[in-house]
Design an enzyme around this catalytic site. Structure first.
Site, PDB file in Angstrom:
ATOM      1  CD1 TRP A 170       0.956   0.338   6.477  1.00 54.54           C
ATOM      2  CD2 TRP A 170      -0.633   1.657   5.613  1.00 54.54           C
ATOM      3  NE1 TRP A 170       1.534   1.105   5.486  1.00 54.54           N
ATOM      4  CE2 TRP A 170       0.584   1.917   4.945  1.00 54.54           C
ATOM      5  CE3 TRP A 170      -1.770   2.378   5.242  1.00 54.54           C
ATOM      6  CZ2 TRP A 170       0.690   2.863   3.914  1.00 54.54           C
ATOM      7  CZ3 TRP A 170      -1.665   3.318   4.210  1.00 54.54           C
ATOM      8  CH2 TRP A 170      -0.439   3.548   3.566  1.00 54.54           C
ATOM      9  CG  ASP A 195      -3.450  -4.208   4.902  1.00 57.44           C
ATOM     10  OD1 ASP A 195      -2.990  -4.634   3.820  1.00 57.44           O
ATOM     11  OD2 ASP A 195      -3.342  -3.014   5.265  1.00 57.44           O
ATOM     12  CE  LYS A 212       2.933  -0.708  -0.196  1.00 56.57           C
ATOM     13  NZ  LYS A 212       1.733  -0.425   0.588  1.00 56.57           N
TER      14      LYS A 212
END
Ligand SMILES: *Cc1c(COP(=O)(O)O)cnc(C)c1O
Length: 365
Positions: A106, A176, A200
């Site tokens: 990511w 993030d 999530k």
């Protein structure tokens, strides 16, 4: 729907939601608060929807203890769109560089987007050790003139997590937190911006949460398309255009559930207990199971592990599937196995996995 029809769900995202929240949504589905319609059918300009919208913002503020000088936004396009919006707003035209702390796929995606808008560099990275750990970083690595520092708080794919966040002095820190937001208390004031896709830990996919300091907003570049400008959404309370109303409603209900669980302190205790059930199984397996992450960098959200060889891994995943476990495959980019133990994954589900792992080892070694 009864509890025992629920899968042992270890999906990495979209992921398990609390059964209580799903039951409530089901009950309210066709007639939300005597409106004669579902939340999805309400106008986003109606007072009934506005209460849902503002209620979710308030709950997020309360549970995460977000200071007054931060804005809370509900955007769309996932965390991936934030990879682009951040440099568009805070890097281009600044004459500065952005520093990225590299801990996995990511972070790689985030820095690649950033380079489309300006200069970005890797201030630290654990890539050379297969992202098994959170790399060392101190603000001494910065020259003090960076536009911002960016990190990924939890590495969904490699299974590592920042347990202590770095100090960046005057340089804004952006995180993030897609895969561990609301899994533990955090000091929001250490960050200038936090963002997370909801799918999530917080609800269905479709909502992206952005928590942003007002001071940072002032530094934003002016020449950014309307929808990609943070200020647009601040000015309109995330109602500039049609927001993902159902997702925001679900987010609000998940936040109520977190509160009912005793808030973030009690959630984090439970999360650590759940993850440790599985880590303990790995550590006591005499090397049958090996964890991917170094112990001190282990994630309490995504547990990554391998078996002695690929054939056994395949067999493990097949048998696990038959036994009712879902989502144990590692990410397609790294293979192996991964158990995602987000907030809504019940402790009993983790106990069941731990027992299954022990039995599988017993049968195959
Ligand atoms: C899942 C994930 C993303 C991507 O989120 P989308 O909402 O699918 O864009 C980004 N960062 C992290 C850490 C993630 O876990």
């Amino acid at each position: 729907m009864t509890n025992n029809q629920r899968a042992f769900n270890f999906n990495a995202g979209p992921a398990a939601l609390p059964l209580e929240v799903l039951e409530k949504a089901k009950q309210e589905m066709t007639n939300f608060q005597d409106s004669g319609m579902s939340v999805m059918e309400l106008s986003h300009r109606s007072p009934t929807y506005e209460a849902v919208h503002n209620g979710a913002i308030e709950k997020l503020r309360t549970l995460l203890e977000i200071p007054e000088d931060y804005e809370v936004l509900f955007l769309q396009g996932g965390a991936s769109t934030q990879f682009t919006m951040i440099p568009m707003n805070f890097l281009q035209g600044s004459g500065k560089k952005a520093a990225y702390l590299m801990t996995g796929s990511w972070s790689e995606k985030a820095i690649a987007e950033t380079k489309l808008f300006g200069e970005a560099y890797e201030a630290t990275s654990s890539k050379s050790s297969q992202y098994r750990s959170i790399p060392d970083f101190s603000s001494n690595h910065l020259n003090g003139a960076e536009a911002y520092v960016h990190l990924t708080s939890n590495n969904t794919i490699y299974g590592t997590q920042w347990h202590e966040f770095p100090e960046t002095g005057k340089v804004p820190l952006i995180a993030d937190m897609s895969s561990d937001i609301m899994s533990r208390p955090i000091d929001v004031s250490k960050f200038d911006m936090i963002y997370a896709g909801a799918q999530k830990n917080l609800g269905p996919s479709g909502v992206t949460i952005v928590i942003i300091k007002k001071d940072l907003l002032k530094q934003a570049h002016s020449n950014v398309p309307t929808m990609l400008r943070y200020q647009t959404h601040v000015d309109k309370n995330s109602l500039y255009n049609t927001p993902p109303t159902f997702g925001i409603y679900m987010l609000g209900e998940v936040l109520n559930w977190i509160q009912d669980q005793g808030g973030l302190n009690s959630i984090t205790e439970k999360n650590i207990r759940k993850a440790n059930l599985i880590y303990k199984t790995i550590d006591e397996s005499d090397g049958f199971y090996t964890g991917h992450a170094q112990q001190s960098s282990r994630s309490y959200m995504n547990i990554t592990f391998n078996l002695p060889n690929e054939a056994l891994e395949k067999q493990f995943l097949n048998e696990a599937k038959k036994a009712g476990f879902t989502g144990l495959n590692g990410h397609r980019s790294v293979g192996g196995c991964r158990a995602s133990t987000y907030n809504a994954v019940p402790e009993a589900t983790c106990v069941a996995l731990s027992e299954f792992m022990q039995q599988f080892q017993h049968r195959n070694s």
